[in-house]
Write a protein that holds these residues in place. Structure first.
Motif, mmCIF file in Angstrom:
data_model
loop_
_atom_site.group_PDB
_atom_site.id
_atom_site.type_symbol
_atom_site.label_atom_id
_atom_site.label_comp_id
_atom_site.label_asym_id
_atom_site.label_seq_id
_atom_site.Cartn_x
_atom_site.Cartn_y
_atom_site.Cartn_z
ATOM 1 N N MET A 53 0.824 -1.201 0.000
ATOM 2 C CA MET A 53 0.000 0.000 0.000
ATOM 3 C C MET A 53 0.865 1.260 0.000
ATOM 4 S SD MET A 53 -3.142 -0.854 -0.281
ATOM 5 C CE MET A 53 -2.469 -2.075 -1.440
ATOM 6 N N ARG A 54 2.016 1.183 0.652
ATOM 7 C CA ARG A 54 2.938 2.312 0.605
ATOM 8 C C ARG A 54 3.439 2.543 -0.815
ATOM 9 N NH1 ARG A 54 4.827 7.117 2.511
ATOM 10 N NH2 ARG A 54 7.012 7.356 1.968
ATOM 11 N N HIS A 55 3.803 1.466 -1.487
ATOM 12 C CA HIS A 55 4.282 1.583 -2.864
ATOM 13 C C HIS A 55 3.171 2.085 -3.781
ATOM 14 C CE1 HIS A 55 5.757 0.213 -6.837
ATOM 15 N NE2 HIS A 55 6.949 0.445 -6.318
ATOM 16 N N PHE A 56 1.956 1.640 -3.549
ATOM 17 C CA PHE A 56 0.821 2.084 -4.355
ATOM 18 C C PHE A 56 0.608 3.590 -4.234
ATOM 19 C CE2 PHE A 56 -3.747 3.160 -4.074
ATOM 20 C CZ PHE A 56 -4.088 3.020 -5.414
ATOM 21 N N THR A 57 0.635 4.089 -3.017
ATOM 22 C CA THR A 57 0.360 5.511 -2.812
ATOM 23 C C THR A 57 1.480 6.398 -3.319
ATOM 24 O OG1 THR A 57 1.279 5.337 -0.568
ATOM 25 C CG2 THR A 57 -1.092 5.046 -0.806
ATOM 26 N N THR A 58 2.719 5.990 -3.134
ATOM 27 C CA THR A 58 3.827 6.834 -3.574
ATOM 28 C C THR A 58 3.946 6.872 -5.084
ATOM 29 O OG1 THR A 58 5.326 4.949 -3.309
ATOM 30 C CG2 THR A 58 5.144 6.498 -1.467
ATOM 31 N N ASN A 59 3.469 5.856 -5.789
ATOM 32 C CA ASN A 59 3.558 5.838 -7.246
ATOM 33 C C ASN A 59 2.352 6.475 -7.907
ATOM 34 O OD1 ASN A 59 5.966 4.095 -8.473
ATOM 35 N ND2 ASN A 59 5.400 3.256 -6.473
ATOM 36 N N LEU A 60 1.453 7.049 -7.136
ATOM 37 C CA LEU A 60 0.307 7.741 -7.702
ATOM 38 C C LEU A 60 0.297 9.205 -7.284
ATOM 39 C CD1 LEU A 60 -2.476 5.055 -7.358
ATOM 40 C CD2 LEU A 60 -1.467 5.938 -9.449
ATOM 41 N N GLN A 61 1.470 9.771 -7.091
ATOM 42 C CA GLN A 61 1.576 11.185 -6.755
ATOM 43 C C GLN A 61 1.687 11.985 -8.054
ATOM 44 O OE1 GLN A 61 4.787 11.789 -4.068
ATOM 45 N NE2 GLN A 61 4.117 10.240 -2.620
#
Length: 776
Positions: free
Chosen positions: A176-184
């Motif tokens: 979930m961390r990777h998901f959120t950081t790659n959708l900035q």
């Protein structure tokens, strides 16, 4: 499996018979090539006309879209051509047609899909053989042999379950961390220069007065537009009827051109079914619809004038700078630190009582619901949700229905078939059926609440549906309960606790959830593809039509918005069930993975072909991430409860056993996880885990642009959506005489550059849909 194959074949047959079915969202509202969703209704084109010839959009406009993605298989009417079309749909195509929210939704599904794949590999390769090595649950053909209850309480292999529960938790957080950081990404559709002001004095509709207030209170601000809101609830209903009459008149003209006999109508409900002896006189359809359009147009004009006399005390104020708008919002949000800036007209406009926030996008506003405001809105929401809560308190799970059927001894009906398959799968199928029906109640009650924005409505549906499904399909069945009423009795009555502890974590309990996930994966996803409720509703509307000309309006209404809130809730419910039982019952995870794969493919097809784009709030994506984290927490709770209840004294399994090392470690991990979640929620720790990191306003905002080659960068509109007028299309008038007078009704435009009276969709969108449908 057989039912799944039959449902897919049924969809293929329906699509072959009426090939527009399954691709309705690509059909333009102005396209003549609509076909019936049932058994044909294929009419040949008029003699001498080719429906595939160059449209009014023009060759230049057609060539201008040559670089845009084209729908795969638009003209392919093969029996199974829709299957490869699913895999040909790319993210840039979804971004262009459906918006960035749809891309983010599909990306989130892929993250969850990979996460479930990892859990499946470890649960099947490691935990399942470990569980099967025990000897507590009878013969090798018993389902209990595959569960953790097959191991003795002193078996050291139980540490593997504790370790993997921690690893799954870490994997979920990292994913979930990777998901959120790659959708900035920078929000291309920002409307932050416009503020939504509420609690203004009723009757205040002077634009110059509002501009003067902000010019004096904030000297560096420039107000570029002020739009007041009016009560147009009745106007929108009338205009919808007017559009239906207008379209029926146009279709009647086309039918008359193809037929030697003019179309007639019996002007009563279900008039086409009235026999001659009923006394209803047939009239000329073209004359009837023309009169209806004129009558409704006059009523619309009259209602519009009345609407301008009933303002709602709200306004959309647009500034020339994002930075100024953000500072004004900050002043009103920190009111306790001091009053916002005042002006010489502050007392007249009552600016001290204003509620100021950033405005939603114009196409996100439910203009007809803005009249439901203040105390009346909260009262409506309270009453509706109270009634819903009382209903769900006594009827929370479909197990109540199944218990009632058991009292009627319904299984006798199938005794003659001597089929254990039917007797075992029927309860699960009934359970899935009721879990699919009952959330519809949540959706319909949310419609009655009258949310101001479409995104707010979707978020409300998502939260209530997820909580409802979680109690209905996971928590209460795991506790052996049937309703919230039984849950309260279980929690507050000592006698209830003593009788229910033995029902928790039974070996066969996992089999129930495995059957439920299998049913959701195969039957549920195939039914989402066919969309039976929409077909039934469409058939009902067709029965109510009086002539063939009225079917055109019905076919326009059948294309709905994609309900991200409901779909997120359903997907997260199955993910939570799969995750919670991935350790105690590893056989559930392959079917959970199957559900995620089929769900992703079906949603990909439906989003692009079957539904209109739907705007959602960034909070919905944030909630989805939180629900994934909640699934990991529930996994820890499940393993902890199992350790306390089933790994205690083997001679008295119904009583709480002594705490062993497994229980202590699991409890510590759970406490630490809850502490971190509380710190993040209440104190802003790890704020980087939020689903969106939207653009922060700086002095270089106006010069900076979005970069990158991600699919989100594909959708780059040639205009700033913040420049769109914040006013309902019914009240638009490009030729207002002065800014101090309300806008007048706009005359119909024929050049395609402006919205016509009553238009609810920009012509550019209609033209785009038409070109996609043509395959250009």
């Amino acid at each position: 499996m057989a039912a799944w194959v039959l449902l897919l074949l049924l969809f293929a047959v329906l699509r072959k018979i009426a090939w527009d079915y399954g691709r309705l969202a690509l059909m333009s509202r102005a396209d003549e090539r609509w076909t019936s969703l049932f058994y044909g209704d294929h009419e040949p084109p008029p003699e001498g006309k080719n429906l595939d010839e160059e449209t009014s959009v023009g060759r230049e406009s057609r060539e201008s879209l040559s670089s845009h993605p084209v729908a795969p298989g638009v003209h392919d009417r093969g029996f199974c051509s829709w299957v490869p079309a699913i895999f040909k749909i790319k993210d840039d195509m979804i971004a262009y047609k459906c918006g960035l929210d749809a891309v983010q939704y599909m990306t989130f599904q892929r993250y969850v899909l990979v996460l479930v794949t990892i859990i499946t590999v470890f649960s099947i390769a490691v935990l399942l053989p470990v569980n099967f090595s025990g000897t507590q649950e009878g013969g090798p053909d018993q389902f209990g042999r595959t569960t953790v209850s097959n191991l003795q309480s002193n078996n050291p292999l139980l540490w593997l379950h504790t370790v993997f529960s921690i690893l799954y938790l870490l994997a979920i957080v990292l994913f979930m961390r990777h998901f959120t950081t790659n959708l900035q990404y920078r929000e291309e559709e920002h409307v932050t220069r416009t503020l939504f002001i509420r609690n203004m004095p009723i009757g205040l509709t002077d634009r110059e007065l509002i501009k003067k207030h902000f010019m004096e209170a904030y000297p560096d601000s420039v107000v570029t537009d002020v739009q007041f809101t009016y009560n147009i609830t009745k106007l929108m209903k009338l205009d919808k009827k007017r559009l239906a009459a207008q379209q029926a008149k146009i279709q009647t003209q086309r039918i008359n051109e193809r037929s030697e006999k003019p179309l007639t109508i019996k002007p009563v409900l279900c008039g086409k079914f009235c026999p001659a002896r009923c006394g209803v006189v047939e009239v000329d359809a073209l004359e009837y619809y023309t009169q209806e359009e004129e009558r409704l147009t006059a009523e619309c004009e009259k209602e519009k004038k009345r609407s301008f006399q009933e303002d709602l005390g709200m306004a959309f104020v647009t500034f020339n700078s994002d930075k100024v708008a953000a500072r004004i919002v900050g002043d009103y949000r920190t009111f306790l630190k001091g009053p916002p800036a005042a002006s010489s007209v502050s007392t007249q406009v009552q600016s001290m009582h204003w509620t100021v926030d950033f405005a939603p996008a114009p196409d996100d506003v439910n203009w007809e619901n803005l009249s439901i405001s203040g105390v009346s809105w909260w009262f409506r929401v309270l009453i509706i949700n109270l009634i819903l809560l009382v209903f769900l308190f006594f009827l929370t799970t479909p197990a109540i229905i199944l218990n009632t059927l058991d009292q009627w001894n319904y299984k006798k009906l199938f005794d003659g078939l001597h089929s254990p398959l039917i007797s075992q799968t029927l309860p699960t199928l009934l359970l899935w059926t009721f879990t699919a029906v009952l959330p519809v109640l949540v959706y319909r009650t949310s419609l009655l609440e009258g949310h101001w924005t479409k995104s707010g409505f979707n978020h409300s549906v998502m939260r209530k549906t997820f909580v409802f499904l979680l109690f209905m399909t996971l928590i209460l069945p795991s506790l052996g309960l049937t309703s919230l009423k039984a849950f309260v009795e279980f929690a507050l009555t000592p006698e209830g606790q003593q009788t229910k502890w033995a029902c928790i974590f039974l070996p066969d309990n996992g089999a129930f959830f495995v059957n439920y996930v299998i049913t959701s994966g195969f039957i549920g996803t195939s039914l989402e593809l066919i969309r039976f409720p929409e077909l039934i509703l469409y058939a009902w509307w067709l029965l109510l039509t009086r002539t063939e000309a009225e079917k055109h309006a019905v076919r326009q209404e059948i294309v709905y918005d994609f309900q991200f809130g409901t779909q997120y809730a359903w997907m997260m419910c199955i993910f939570t069930i799969t995750t919670v039982y991935s350790i105690t019952c590893p056989l559930i995870v392959p079917f959970g993975l199957t559900y995620m794969i089929l769900k992703h493919l079906v949603d990909r097809y439906n989003i692009y072909y079957a539904y209109n784009p739907s705007r959602i709030s960034p909070d919905i994506h944030n909630s989805a991430v939180n629900y994934v984290i909640a699934a990991a927490v529930l996994l820890q709770c499940s393993l902890l409860f199992f350790s306390i209840i089933r790994l205690g004294d083997d001679t008295q399994p119904r009583k709480l056993g002594t705490l062993d090392a497994h229980t202590i470690v699991t409890a510590l991990v759970l406490v630490m996880t809850l502490a971190l979640i509380i710190a993040k929620t209440c104190f802003g720790v790890f704020s980087g885990l939020t689903a969106h990191k939207y653009h922060q306003f700086t002095d270089t905002d106006d010069e900076a642009g979005s970069t990158g080659s991600s699919p989100t960068a594909f959708f780059n509109p040639p205009f700033d959506i913040g420049d769109l007028p914040f006013v309902s299309a019914l009240l638009m008038d490009p030729a207002s005489v002065s800014p101090t007078t309300p806008p007048k009704s706009a005359p119909p435009m024929k050049d395609g550059n402006h919205k016509t009276y009553g238009a609810t969709e920009p012509p550019e969108k209609e033209e785009l849909d038409l070109r996609l449908a043509d395959g250009s």
